[in-house]
Design an enzyme around this catalytic site. Structure first.
Site, short mmCIF file in Angstrom:
data_model
loop_
_atom_site.label_atom_id
_atom_site.label_comp_id
_atom_site.label_asym_id
_atom_site.label_seq_id
_atom_site.Cartn_x
_atom_site.Cartn_y
_atom_site.Cartn_z
N CYS A 82 -42.94 -46.58 -50.60
CA CYS A 82 -42.59 -45.92 -51.87
C CYS A 82 -41.40 -46.61 -52.50
O CYS A 82 -40.33 -46.69 -51.90
CB CYS A 82 -42.28 -44.44 -51.61
SG CYS A 82 -41.71 -43.61 -53.09
N CYS A 88 -35.23 -40.53 -54.02
CA CYS A 88 -35.91 -39.23 -54.09
C CYS A 88 -35.58 -38.42 -52.85
O CYS A 88 -35.32 -38.95 -51.79
CB CYS A 88 -37.41 -39.49 -54.17
SG CYS A 88 -38.41 -38.04 -53.96
N GLN A 301 -51.46 -23.55 -47.18
CA GLN A 301 -50.80 -24.67 -46.51
C GLN A 301 -50.99 -25.94 -47.34
O GLN A 301 -52.07 -26.17 -47.88
CB GLN A 301 -51.42 -24.88 -45.13
CG GLN A 301 -51.22 -23.71 -44.19
CD GLN A 301 -49.90 -23.80 -43.45
OE1 GLN A 301 -49.12 -24.72 -43.64
NE2 GLN A 301 -49.66 -22.82 -42.61
N TYR A 330 -47.98 -11.96 -39.66
CA TYR A 330 -47.51 -12.86 -40.74
C TYR A 330 -48.75 -13.60 -41.28
O TYR A 330 -48.83 -14.83 -41.25
CB TYR A 330 -46.48 -13.87 -40.20
CG TYR A 330 -45.36 -13.24 -39.40
CD1 TYR A 330 -44.19 -12.82 -40.04
CD2 TYR A 330 -45.48 -13.05 -38.02
CE1 TYR A 330 -43.17 -12.23 -39.31
CE2 TYR A 330 -44.46 -12.46 -37.30
CZ TYR A 330 -43.31 -12.06 -37.93
OH TYR A 330 -42.31 -11.48 -37.21
N GLU A 351 -48.96 -8.57 -43.22
CA GLU A 351 -48.27 -9.51 -44.12
C GLU A 351 -47.41 -8.72 -45.10
O GLU A 351 -47.82 -7.67 -45.59
CB GLU A 351 -49.33 -10.34 -44.87
CG GLU A 351 -48.87 -11.07 -46.11
CD GLU A 351 -47.78 -12.11 -45.88
OE1 GLU A 351 -47.86 -12.88 -44.91
OE2 GLU A 351 -46.82 -12.12 -46.68
N ASP A 399 -47.68 -16.27 -36.75
CA ASP A 399 -47.33 -17.50 -37.49
C ASP A 399 -46.19 -17.15 -38.43
O ASP A 399 -46.37 -17.13 -39.65
CB ASP A 399 -48.58 -17.98 -38.26
CG ASP A 399 -48.33 -19.27 -39.04
OD1 ASP A 399 -47.28 -19.91 -38.85
OD2 ASP A 399 -49.21 -19.63 -39.85
N CYS A 426 -43.49 -23.15 -37.49
CA CYS A 426 -43.07 -24.30 -38.30
C CYS A 426 -41.64 -24.68 -38.01
O CYS A 426 -41.06 -25.50 -38.70
CB CYS A 426 -43.28 -24.01 -39.78
SG CYS A 426 -42.44 -22.52 -40.33
N1 SAH Z 1 -50.63 -17.64 -41.39
C1 SAH Z 1 -50.52 -17.75 -42.81
C2 SAH Z 1 -49.11 -17.66 -43.39
C3 SAH Z 1 -47.97 -18.14 -42.54
S1 SAH Z 1 -46.47 -18.34 -43.43
C4 SAH Z 1 -51.20 -18.99 -43.27
O1 SAH Z 1 -51.27 -19.96 -42.55
O2 SAH Z 1 -51.67 -19.01 -44.41
C5 SAH Z 1 -45.58 -16.92 -43.00
C6 SAH Z 1 -45.98 -15.68 -43.74
O3 SAH Z 1 -45.17 -14.59 -43.25
C7 SAH Z 1 -45.78 -15.70 -45.23
O4 SAH Z 1 -46.99 -15.33 -45.84
C8 SAH Z 1 -44.69 -14.65 -45.49
O5 SAH Z 1 -44.88 -13.96 -46.70
C9 SAH Z 1 -44.87 -13.72 -44.33
N2 SAH Z 1 -43.70 -12.92 -43.88
C10 SAH Z 1 -42.39 -13.25 -43.91
N3 SAH Z 1 -41.66 -12.30 -43.32
C11 SAH Z 1 -42.51 -11.33 -42.89
C12 SAH Z 1 -42.36 -10.11 -42.18
N4 SAH Z 1 -41.17 -9.70 -41.79
N5 SAH Z 1 -43.46 -9.40 -41.91
C13 SAH Z 1 -44.70 -9.82 -42.29
N6 SAH Z 1 -44.90 -10.98 -42.98
C14 SAH Z 1 -43.83 -11.72 -43.26
#
Ligand code: SAH
Length: 471
Positions: A82, A88, A301, A330, A351, A399, A426
């Site tokens: 790049c 950047c 994602q 989550y 969620e 997650d 992550c």
């Molecule tokens: N597994 C999903 C999203 C993972 S990202 C996927 O792959 O598409 C993490 C997610 O947790 C986000 O959507 C965020 O809004 C949610 N989140 C954050 N804090 C939270 C909590 N305390 N309880 C429930 N969800 C939560």
């Protein structure tokens, strides 16, 4: 009598020069080395380099320095593909070969599991499955939020923010962003020409004047569908027909053109309201054979090719036989839930963002999946209630965002005593912390884990882990 020097009375001062070998990679992609008992963080230096550095800041046991010259370049150095990577803020590892990036990421996860999680290094090495990388680690992102502004000489510019600033760095006009989609440069060019021809001004963060804030582009990589959404500070755009004509001529893949209204000052890119001005309000993409509707605001994602590999690994780790009650904590827009649902008895998603839950419910319906339920709320509030109501948990998948799971969630998971826990993370540091809590009383054992490279050219890394109850 001579008083022995206290250990932290380090003899170096700011601007002193010294030679240092870089042995590790930091969380922001900076090189890490040790010199006379001090740890130094050095931007632009890579593992394997020997550099001459100049001290920029000193603390008791660590410091920061900048590279004056590279004395011996690491064998893993490659030329950045790049032309603007130095200016950047996006990719910090373009000068590190991809094989070395993968090695470093494996080491980052391993180190956190040992140092923060307290796991034995030999054991961790034994249970680690090789990192899953990409065949082609460029042009993988399915989403770009491109800021629009004015250059000092009054030209409309689009690009990416320089690190820790709101100064727009323009990518190479034909190559575009090396981790972005190859169609994006053409789309931004079409928007800029439309702005020039119709005297539409970029938004100015300082004065709050001007209209166009960001160009949001989303691609369904498996379907080829594209959405272009202009984020604007007003109610509408002038000469919308010209914009539509120019965009649809630029790319036959464009299936949706939207505007999103954001009148707020600050860093949040999207405002509340989105209006579709041409085509459909959503595009679709697939994960495996599950179809997803994606709107301008949906969380999805950014690297769908690797996402599928990650979820496939999570599915393997869940070892479902079709009868299990699974929790997906989550759950976002239900990506993992729906991916697991076909192999499970029932999946319960939890969620906190109501719009994401609405997407998850719609996506379940879109795919004719009837064995899922989604609950809106914080996992720490909702999960204890669901468990108390007697909804069994055979397998729990979680997650969480970067900060990991709340201690109450860990306690509830342990009390629910699922056969297996699949943790998708992550952030290796909070993952290590949470795994050590889950394994603390000896009823669960970390059996396997796989780092998955969702974000080539950057230091980020995802990890899927499997824990089993053994007593
Ligand atoms: N597994 C999903 C999203 C993972 S990202 C996927 O792959 O598409 C993490 C997610 O947790 C986000 O959507 C965020 O809004 C949610 N989140 C954050 N804090 C939270 C909590 N305390 N309880 C429930 N969800 C939560």
């Amino acid at each position: 009598m001579q008083i022995p020097a206290r250990k932290y009375n380090y003899p170096m001062k700011k601007n002193d020069m010294f030679e240092i070998e870089i042995t590790g990679l930091g969380k922001d992609g900076e090189g890490i080395g040790h010199h006379d008992g001090m740890t130094f963080f050095i931007n632009g230096a890579l593992p394997g380099d020997i550099v001459e550095a100049s001290v920029t800041k000193l603390k008791k046991t660590y410091g920061y320095a900048r590279v004056v010259q590279i004395i011996k370049a690491s064998d893993d150095r490659v030329e950045s593909v790049c032309p603007v990577s130095k200016r950047c803020g996006g990719c910090s590892l373009l000068e590190l070969s991809y094989q070395a990036q993968l090695r470093m990421k494996e080491a980052l996860v391993e180190d956190d599991l040992v140092r923060i999680g307290g796991f034995d290094r030999e054991y961790i090495k034994e249970i680690q499955e090789p990192i899953i990388g990409m065949d082609d680690p460029l042009h993988y992102r399915n989403k770009a939020a491109i800021p629009v502004g004015l250059s000092q000489d009054g030209r409309i510019v689009t690009g990416y923010y320089a690190r820790h600033s709101h100064r727009i760095v323009e990518p190479d006009q034909t190559l575009g962003c090396m981790i972005g989609n190859a169609e994006d440069p053409g789309i931004t060019r079409a928007v800029k020409s439309w702005m020039t021809e119709n005297r539409v001004k970029p938004y100015d963060e300082m004065t709050g004047k001007g209209l166009i804030r960001h160009i949001l582009i989303r691609h369904g990589v498996h379907t080829g569908q594209t959405m272009v959404c202009l984020v604007i500070s007003g109610k509408s755009i002038p000469a919308a027909d010209n914009l539509i004509e120019s965009l649809t001529e630029t790319s036959p893949d464009i299936k949706s053109i939207c505007i999103n209204i954001n009148r707020e000052k600050g860093n949040v890119i999207l405002g509340e309201r989105t209006e579709c001005i041409w085509g459909e309000p959503v595009i679709t993409d697939r994960v495996g054979d599950v179809v997803f509707d994606i709107s301008a605001k949906s969380f999805f994602q950014v690297n769908p090719v690797q996402m599928q590999k990650l979820y496939q690994r999570a599915l393997e780790y869940a070892s479902l036989d079709g009868s299990e009650n699974v929790y997906d904590l989550y759950s976002g827009i239900g990506t993992i839930s729906l991916f697991l649902a076909r192999q499970a008895g029932h999946v319960t998603g939890v969620e906190v963002v109501p719009d994401a839950v609405k997407d998850a419910v719609r996506n379940a319906r879109l795919n004719g999946i009837t064995n899922t339920n989604f609950y809106t709320g914080k996992t720490e509030d909702v999960l204890p209630k669901l468990i108390a109501q007697g909804r069994p948990a055979d397998v729990i998948v979680l997650d969480p965002p970067r900060k990991g799971a709340d201690p109450e969630v860990i306690d509830t998971i342990l009390a629910a005593a699922p056969k297996r826990i699949v943790y998708v993370s992550c952030d290796p540091a909070t993952l290590a912390r949470d795994l050590s809590l889950l394994c603390a009383d000896g009823s669960y054992r970390l059996e396997k884990y796989t780092p998955v490279d969702q974000f080539p050219e950057t230091v980020h890394i995802e990890t899927a882990c499997r824990l089993s109850r053994h007593r």
